[in-house]
Design a protein around this motif. Structure first.
Motif, PDB file in Angstrom:
ATOM      1  N   SER A  58       0.825  -1.359  -0.160  1.00  0.00           N
ATOM      2  CA  SER A  58       0.102   0.146   0.133  1.00  0.00           C
ATOM      3  C   SER A  58       0.880   1.132  -0.046  1.00  0.00           C
ATOM      4  CB  SER A  58      -0.929  -0.009   1.417  1.00  0.00           C
ATOM      5  OG  SER A  58      -0.355   0.065   2.483  1.00  0.00           O
ATOM      6  N   ILE A  59       1.911   1.388   0.487  1.00  0.00           N
ATOM      7  CA  ILE A  59       2.900   2.435   0.347  1.00  0.00           C
ATOM      8  C   ILE A  59       3.660   2.596  -0.873  1.00  0.00           C
ATOM      9  CG2 ILE A  59       5.217   3.175   1.291  1.00  0.00           C
ATOM     10  CD1 ILE A  59       3.114   3.310   3.388  1.00  0.00           C
ATOM     11  N   LEU A  60       3.624   1.708  -1.681  1.00  0.00           N
ATOM     12  CA  LEU A  60       4.088   1.792  -3.104  1.00  0.00           C
ATOM     13  C   LEU A  60       3.102   2.300  -3.682  1.00  0.00           C
ATOM     14  CD1 LEU A  60       5.958  -1.655  -3.833  1.00  0.00           C
ATOM     15  CD2 LEU A  60       6.819   0.388  -2.604  1.00  0.00           C
ATOM     16  N   GLU A  61       1.639   1.859  -3.547  1.00  0.00           N
ATOM     17  CA  GLU A  61       0.754   2.437  -4.225  1.00  0.00           C
ATOM     18  C   GLU A  61       0.402   3.934  -3.970  1.00  0.00           C
ATOM     19  OE1 GLU A  61      -2.783  -1.041  -4.700  1.00  0.00           O
ATOM     20  OE2 GLU A  61      -2.182  -0.083  -2.584  1.00  0.00           O
ATOM     21  N   HIS A  62       0.697   4.413  -2.662  1.00  0.00           N
ATOM     22  CA  HIS A  62       0.525   5.792  -2.392  1.00  0.00           C
ATOM     23  C   HIS A  62       1.510   6.471  -3.089  1.00  0.00           C
ATOM     24  CE1 HIS A  62      -3.056   5.980   0.340  1.00  0.00           C
ATOM     25  NE2 HIS A  62      -2.375   4.715   0.943  1.00  0.00           N
TER      26      HIS A  62
END
Length: 401
Positions: A317-321
């Motif tokens: 999810s960090i990569l997505e953000h």
């Protein structure tokens, strides 16, 4: 024998007076003593307490001075637990100091009470009159100095003025005061003055960073403790604007620590958070607090997404953000020619843990070698990525084999 007990909300308070020849009252008192103590009881039983009226009654009849020292000490402690105005504490300290501080044990007991209830006036009085106590452990069980137990930045400042070296003194658990301050979620100003003083005193030497990286008996540094608070105290799924006060405190404490670790405030904080392998909650909070840094490269041409891809502690999810905040980044190389997909392979990410996300954003990157001539699947194979990850990356360029 006559006794008077003060009650508050159904509980007996510390004020209990019994007339004996050698009891709580120092000398034989007039017959109206009972009435005077009843006045004192009524005053202290009111909600809220009228502190001016209490002082007027005590001064007029000199009530507390008529009692023995143990009674006076317990009464004074009870008063502190009800957080009276500063002038009340100062008045009582001025008039009763010879009784409250008649020996070393009583002074240390009063110091403990002042620390527990954040009484600036009590601690200031003791630190001024008995500065040597700032050097001494409060008990034989923990080895805590007064600075270990401070929960108020102004009180911490008082103690540091008397004994600056206290920032480096460990207790029996090998914890310096900064450990304790982080464990109790103290105010960021409190954390900052301990680190500033720690840097000035070279706590932990060059590698200690003012105490930030000094380990306790369990091998945990204050920075480790703060990162644990991020990992366990913040729900990544709900983290966003508005940022709550506890999250802001943790953020400010992390900034202060990173500045100490890096030795400068001229640094890219989001990059540092990722490089220091902080938990995903800290990285996400960094994205929220300093969103402009998502599109900034470090001196090696790496953007936060490049770094996050190579750190498995940064979840998918960090990569997505990071991608949503700066979509062009998946097409950007660092100065060694590596795209984010190369960094996923170097970080041994599985396909499901984020590699697929980066791959799908720009599949052709799988066919591009970096400046060393390595394709993403080559790094995946050399670092021990799963067979599935290697296969999926290799599918894009089957002619290589």
């Amino acid at each position: 024998m006559a006794s008077i007990e003060l009650h508050r909300h159904g509980q007996q308070t510390a004020i209990q007076v019994t007339r004996f020849s050698h009891g709580a009252i120092r000398e034989q008192q007039p017959m109206d003593l009972h009435e005077n103590f009843c006045n004192l009881r009524r005053t202290l039983s009111n909600e809220p307490i009228n502190w001016k009226e209490f002082l007027d009654v005590d001064r007029e009849y000199d009530m507390l001075s008529r009692c023995n020292e143990s009674f006076l000490e317990s009464t004074f402690a009870w008063i502190i637990t009800h957080y009276p105005p500063s002038y009340v504490i100062q008045d009582l300290l001025s008039r009763y100091q010879e009784h409250l501080f008649s020996n070393g044990g009583k002074v240390k007991s009063m110091l403990n009470i002042g620390l527990v209830h954040n009484s600036y006036d009590v601690v200031h009085f003791i630190a001024t009159k008995y500065p040597f106590l700032m050097h001494q452990p409060l008990d034989n069980n923990s080895g805590d100095l007064p600075l270990h137990r401070v929960r108020d930045v102004d009180i911490a400042s008082i103690i540091l003025q008397r004994y600056p070296a206290a920032v480096s003194v460990p207790n029996f658990a090998h914890e310096i005061p900064l450990h304790c301050t982080i464990q109790h979620f103290s105010h960021p100003d409190h954390v900052r003055i301990l680190i500033d003083e720690g840097l000035a005193n070279n706590v932990g030497g060059m590698e200690g960073c003012g105490g930030v990286l000094v380990p306790n008996k369990m091998g945990k540094t204050p920075f480790d403790l703060l990162m644990h608070q991020f990992a366990t105290g913040i729900d990544l799924a709900t983290l966003g604007n508005p940022v709550y006060e506890i999250e802001r405190r943790m953020w400010k404490n992390m900034l202060t620590m990173i500045y100490a670790i890096r030795g400068t405030k001229d640094t890219l904080i989001l990059h540092d958070i990722i490089n220091l392998q902080c938990p995903s909650q800290a990285v996400r909070l960094g994205q929220i607090m300093i969103p402009n840094e998502i599109s900034k490269a470090d001196d090696m041409g790496r953007y936060p997404l490049h770094l996050a891809c190579s750190q498995k502690n940064c979840c998918k999810s960090i990569l997505e953000h990071l991608m949503l905040g700066f979509k062009e980044v998946v097409h950007l190389r660092d100065y060694s020619g590596k795209y984010p997909l190369h960094h996923c392979a170097l970080g041994r990410r599985s396909f499901a843990e984020g590699t697929e996300l980066i791959y799908n954003a720009e599949p052709t990157v799988a066919t591009i070698a970096d400046d060393n001539g390595f394709l993403p699947f080559m790094y995946a194979a050399s670092t021990g990525c799963s067979t599935d990850t290697i296969y999926r990356l290799l599918m894009e360029s089957p002619g290589i084999i």
